[in-house]
Design a protein around this motif. Structure first.
Motif, mmCIF file in Angstrom:
data_model
loop_
_atom_site.group_PDB
_atom_site.id
_atom_site.type_symbol
_atom_site.label_atom_id
_atom_site.label_comp_id
_atom_site.label_asym_id
_atom_site.label_seq_id
_atom_site.Cartn_x
_atom_site.Cartn_y
_atom_site.Cartn_z
ATOM 1 N N LEU A 109 0.870 -1.179 0.000
ATOM 2 C CA LEU A 109 0.000 0.000 0.000
ATOM 3 C C LEU A 109 0.903 1.223 0.000
ATOM 4 O O LEU A 109 1.605 1.498 0.982
ATOM 5 C CB LEU A 109 -0.933 -0.012 1.209
ATOM 6 C CG LEU A 109 -2.101 -0.997 1.130
ATOM 7 C CD1 LEU A 109 -2.855 -1.054 2.450
ATOM 8 C CD2 LEU A 109 -3.043 -0.634 -0.013
ATOM 9 N N SER A 110 0.871 1.960 -1.086
ATOM 10 C CA SER A 110 1.921 2.948 -1.360
ATOM 11 C C SER A 110 1.942 4.132 -0.414
ATOM 12 O O SER A 110 2.998 4.675 -0.121
ATOM 13 C CB SER A 110 1.783 3.453 -2.804
ATOM 14 O OG SER A 110 0.491 4.023 -2.997
ATOM 15 N N ASP A 111 0.767 4.558 0.090
ATOM 16 C CA ASP A 111 0.754 5.772 0.913
ATOM 17 C C ASP A 111 -0.384 5.709 1.928
ATOM 18 O O ASP A 111 -1.135 4.723 2.005
ATOM 19 C CB ASP A 111 0.619 7.018 0.037
ATOM 20 C CG ASP A 111 -0.561 6.928 -0.923
ATOM 21 O OD1 ASP A 111 -1.553 6.238 -0.603
ATOM 22 O OD2 ASP A 111 -0.494 7.536 -2.005
ATOM 23 N N LYS A 112 -0.502 6.769 2.701
ATOM 24 C CA LYS A 112 -1.522 6.827 3.751
ATOM 25 C C LYS A 112 -2.924 6.768 3.169
ATOM 26 O O LYS A 112 -3.808 6.088 3.717
ATOM 27 C CB LYS A 112 -1.343 8.115 4.573
ATOM 28 C CG LYS A 112 -2.370 8.302 5.672
ATOM 29 C CD LYS A 112 -2.125 9.594 6.450
ATOM 30 C CE LYS A 112 -3.192 9.786 7.524
ATOM 31 N NZ LYS A 112 -2.959 11.040 8.285
ATOM 32 N N ALA A 113 -3.143 7.458 2.052
ATOM 33 C CA ALA A 113 -4.480 7.471 1.451
ATOM 34 C C ALA A 113 -4.920 6.064 1.042
ATOM 35 O O ALA A 113 -6.081 5.680 1.237
ATOM 36 C CB ALA A 113 -4.495 8.407 0.241
ATOM 37 N N ALA A 114 -3.994 5.283 0.489
ATOM 38 C CA ALA A 114 -4.331 3.918 0.088
ATOM 39 C C ALA A 114 -4.670 3.072 1.307
ATOM 40 O O ALA A 114 -5.604 2.258 1.274
ATOM 41 C CB ALA A 114 -3.173 3.310 -0.694
ATOM 42 N N PHE A 115 -3.929 3.258 2.403
ATOM 43 C CA PHE A 115 -4.209 2.482 3.615
ATOM 44 C C PHE A 115 -5.550 2.866 4.222
ATOM 45 O O PHE A 115 -6.302 2.011 4.695
ATOM 46 C CB PHE A 115 -3.085 2.687 4.623
ATOM 47 C CG PHE A 115 -3.243 1.866 5.870
ATOM 48 C CD1 PHE A 115 -3.106 0.491 5.831
ATOM 49 C CD2 PHE A 115 -3.544 2.475 7.082
ATOM 50 C CE1 PHE A 115 -3.255 -0.276 6.979
ATOM 51 C CE2 PHE A 115 -3.700 1.722 8.235
ATOM 52 C CZ PHE A 115 -3.556 0.345 8.188
ATOM 53 N N LEU A 116 -5.869 4.145 4.222
ATOM 54 C CA LEU A 116 -7.168 4.581 4.743
ATOM 55 C C LEU A 116 -8.309 4.008 3.898
ATOM 56 O O LEU A 116 -9.342 3.594 4.437
ATOM 57 C CB LEU A 116 -7.239 6.103 4.766
ATOM 58 C CG LEU A 116 -6.333 6.821 5.785
ATOM 59 C CD1 LEU A 116 -6.448 8.332 5.621
ATOM 60 C CD2 LEU A 116 -6.701 6.392 7.200
ATOM 61 N N CYS A 117 -8.118 4.000 2.585
ATOM 62 C CA CYS A 117 -9.144 3.423 1.705
ATOM 63 C C CYS A 117 -9.317 1.935 1.976
ATOM 64 O O CYS A 117 -10.434 1.430 2.077
ATOM 65 C CB CYS A 117 -8.753 3.667 0.246
ATOM 66 S SG CYS A 117 -9.882 2.931 -0.953
ATOM 67 N N PHE A 118 -8.199 1.224 2.123
ATOM 68 C CA PHE A 118 -8.240 -0.213 2.371
ATOM 69 C C PHE A 118 -8.887 -0.516 3.730
ATOM 70 O O PHE A 118 -9.737 -1.400 3.846
ATOM 71 C CB PHE A 118 -6.816 -0.769 2.321
ATOM 72 C CG PHE A 118 -6.727 -2.263 2.453
ATOM 73 C CD1 PHE A 118 -6.841 -3.080 1.344
ATOM 74 C CD2 PHE A 118 -6.511 -2.850 3.700
ATOM 75 C CE1 PHE A 118 -6.754 -4.459 1.473
ATOM 76 C CE2 PHE A 118 -6.417 -4.221 3.833
ATOM 77 C CZ PHE A 118 -6.541 -5.033 2.706
ATOM 78 N N GLY A 119 -8.484 0.231 4.753
ATOM 79 C CA GLY A 119 -8.970 -0.058 6.094
ATOM 80 C C GLY A 119 -10.405 0.348 6.336
ATOM 81 O O GLY A 119 -11.098 -0.250 7.162
ATOM 82 N N ALA A 120 -10.899 1.358 5.622
ATOM 83 C CA ALA A 120 -12.250 1.870 5.870
ATOM 84 C C ALA A 120 -13.293 1.319 4.910
ATOM 85 O O ALA A 120 -14.481 1.631 5.060
ATOM 86 C CB ALA A 120 -12.245 3.398 5.776
ATOM 87 N N LEU A 121 -12.880 0.498 3.958
ATOM 88 C CA LEU A 121 -13.830 0.038 2.937
ATOM 89 C C LEU A 121 -15.037 -0.659 3.546
ATOM 90 O O LEU A 121 -16.175 -0.447 3.123
ATOM 91 C CB LEU A 121 -13.117 -0.899 1.953
ATOM 92 C CG LEU A 121 -13.941 -1.281 0.727
ATOM 93 C CD1 LEU A 121 -14.030 -0.098 -0.237
ATOM 94 C CD2 LEU A 121 -13.345 -2.475 0.002
ATOM 95 N N ARG A 122 -14.822 -1.480 4.574
ATOM 96 C CA ARG A 122 -15.924 -2.218 5.198
ATOM 97 C C ARG A 122 -16.228 -1.723 6.605
ATOM 98 O O ARG A 122 -16.945 -2.404 7.362
ATOM 99 C CB ARG A 122 -15.606 -3.711 5.236
ATOM 100 C CG ARG A 122 -15.278 -4.319 3.893
ATOM 101 C CD ARG A 122 -15.539 -5.813 3.895
ATOM 102 N NE ARG A 122 -16.956 -6.088 3.968
ATOM 103 C CZ ARG A 122 -17.452 -7.286 4.315
ATOM 104 N NH1 ARG A 122 -16.650 -8.273 4.633
ATOM 105 N NH2 ARG A 122 -18.768 -7.468 4.350
ATOM 106 N N ALA A 123 -15.707 -0.550 6.975
ATOM 107 C CA ALA A 123 -15.926 -0.047 8.331
ATOM 108 C C ALA A 123 -17.387 0.307 8.578
ATOM 109 O O ALA A 123 -17.889 0.152 9.690
ATOM 110 C CB ALA A 123 -15.035 1.171 8.581
#
Length: 435
Positions: free
Chosen positions: A48-62
């Motif tokens: 996951l290249s940056d913070k935005a990608a991690f936030l997208c990945f982690g919040a997708l099913r939140a």
């Protein structure tokens, strides 16, 4: 406790990403679940290249009722590396969400709240546009082949509710077919040949998966058969490659798709058996005639199965029995699968003198004659070792063997060594003697 129980019934991420399994949990997540991606930036993996990608990945099913729109946004903004296996698991978990299951009849008619964005607010169209844009971008990027699998699965699944998305799935299947056809192995070193075959097998399986769901036209059925047979053929003569694990995973998905599609495929075959002939010709290029009459094979109780057979009659000279399994893609000629030339031919001095270290893919007929699967330098070859151990090689013009019919020029390879000249050069040729 609820999160632990949910994980027991949810597909988990691969072992390397086990610490991110909290991203998979949807409806049973604790109230603070939405804040976890912000607080756990230290858990961001290298892919996951940056913070935005991690936030997208982690919040997708939140937030379970928002995951459809989050999925569309992630695809439209290209926020995630789609070729990563863990991204695929996350996206499919969101797309395949069933929601809360209750044991009462009233719940059957209730709308799925998490699908409100898709059904009431033009979400299917938004998803379709995002998938279509990614499909167009991916067409010239075979290095990012892993993304095609998840896009094909998403498009196929969505096409059950949004029929125009079926065209996106077809476009992805065509891309997979073009990538497969680009895998040439004739002039490559042995290790590269194996890798090329594995890539071709993988891309054909991708095409099968893209056609797994939704409407199945006659053209789709023909393409499905071709891809299935080519995938099985490309998996023959397998040697270890870096793609082996991926091939095993996708093959299981493709076989499940073939089992689901089998009744529809059989209906199309009953209407037009030519699709089986053309599919077999993709594998047995030099042996398949222009027309074959296919018959579904039945068991002792008279029940039809997934295997078909056809007899090719070449007059008084020969007959060939073609058979295929429409579920697995296995093709047989006279009961034999395609193979390579045996060592008993490769080690003969005449073969080494003419063909060197080359080894050809061949089929074996009932008489033990081996014929090249596809033209070699515009010619097809048949090999046979007689009872005395003498190698007989025939060369035919063009696309080969018996399937090309009569009138093709045929040449026999003669042994030019001293012993060979003594055997065939002792007298005049037989034909002039009979004139």
């Amino acid at each position: 406790a609820n999160e632990a129980r949910a994980l027991e019934y949810t597909e988990r991420l691969r072992a390397e990403d086990e610490g991110l399994n909290w991203t998979i949990v949807g409806g049973d997540a604790p109230p603070w679940r939405g804040n976890v991606p912000e607080a756990r930036q230290d858990a961001r993996p290298a892919w996951l290249s940056d913070k935005a990608a991690f936030l997208c990945f982690g919040a997708l099913r939140a937030y379970p009722h928002q995951q459809a729109r989050k999925l569309c946004i992630a695809l439209a903004e290209r926020s995630l590396p789609l070729q990563e296996p863990s991204v695929r698991t996350l996206l499919l978990s969101a797309m395949y969400q069933l929601g809360e299951l209750r044991n009462d009849r009233a719940s059957v008619c209730e709308p799925l709240l998490w699908r409100t964005d898709l059904s009431l607010f033009d979400g299917w169209a938004a998803l379709r546009r995002a998938l279509a844009g990614l499909s167009e971008e991916l067409r010239d990027k075979p290095r990012e082949y892993g993304a095609l699998l998840v896009l094909g699965e998403l498009a196929a699944h969505a096409s059950q509710w949004d029929s125009p998305t079926r065209d996106v799935a077809r476009d992805l299947a065509r891309t997979a077919r073009l990538w497969a056809e680009a895998q040439r192995e004739d002039s490559s070193p042995s290790a590269e040949q194996s890798a090329a075959r594995a890539r071709r097998c993988l891309f054909c399986l991708y095409g099968v998966v893209c056609n797994a769901l939704g409407d199945l036209s006659s053209e789709d059925a023909a393409e499905f058969c071709r891809l299935l047979l080519l995938a099985d053929y490309s998996g023959l003569f397998a040697e270890p490659t870096p793609y082996d694990h991926e091939v095993r995973v996708v093959r299981a998905i493709a076989l499940a798709a073939a089992a689901r599609r089998l009744p529809q495929l059989q209906q199309h075959v009953e209407l037009d058996g030519r699709m089986l002939t053309e599919a077999v010709r993709c594998v047995l290029q030099t042996q398949t005639p222009a027309h074959l009459e296919w018959r579904c094979m039945r068991d002792e109780r008279g029940s039809s199965g997934c295997c078909y057979e056809a007899i090719a009659n070449y007059g008084s000279s020969a007959m060939h029995h073609f058979s295929l399994n429409l579920l697995t893609g296995v093709v047989l000629l006279d009961g034999w699968p395609p193979s390579r030339l045996p060592a008993t031919i490769l080690d003969l001095p005449l073969y080494k003198r003419v063909f060197g270290d080359s080894n050809f893919e061949v089929t074996r007929d009932a008489c033990g004659v081996l014929t090249t699967l596809r033209p070699v330098g515009g010619r097809s070859y048949t090999f046979y070792v007689d009872g005395g151990g003498r190698l007989e090689v025939l060369e035919r013009e063009g696309n080969a063997g018996r399937a090309s019919g009569r009138g093709a020029m045929e040449l026999e390879l003669l042994d030019g060594c001293a012993a060979g000249i003594e055997s065939w050069g002792a007298g005049p040729p037989p034909r002039p003697e009979g004139m």
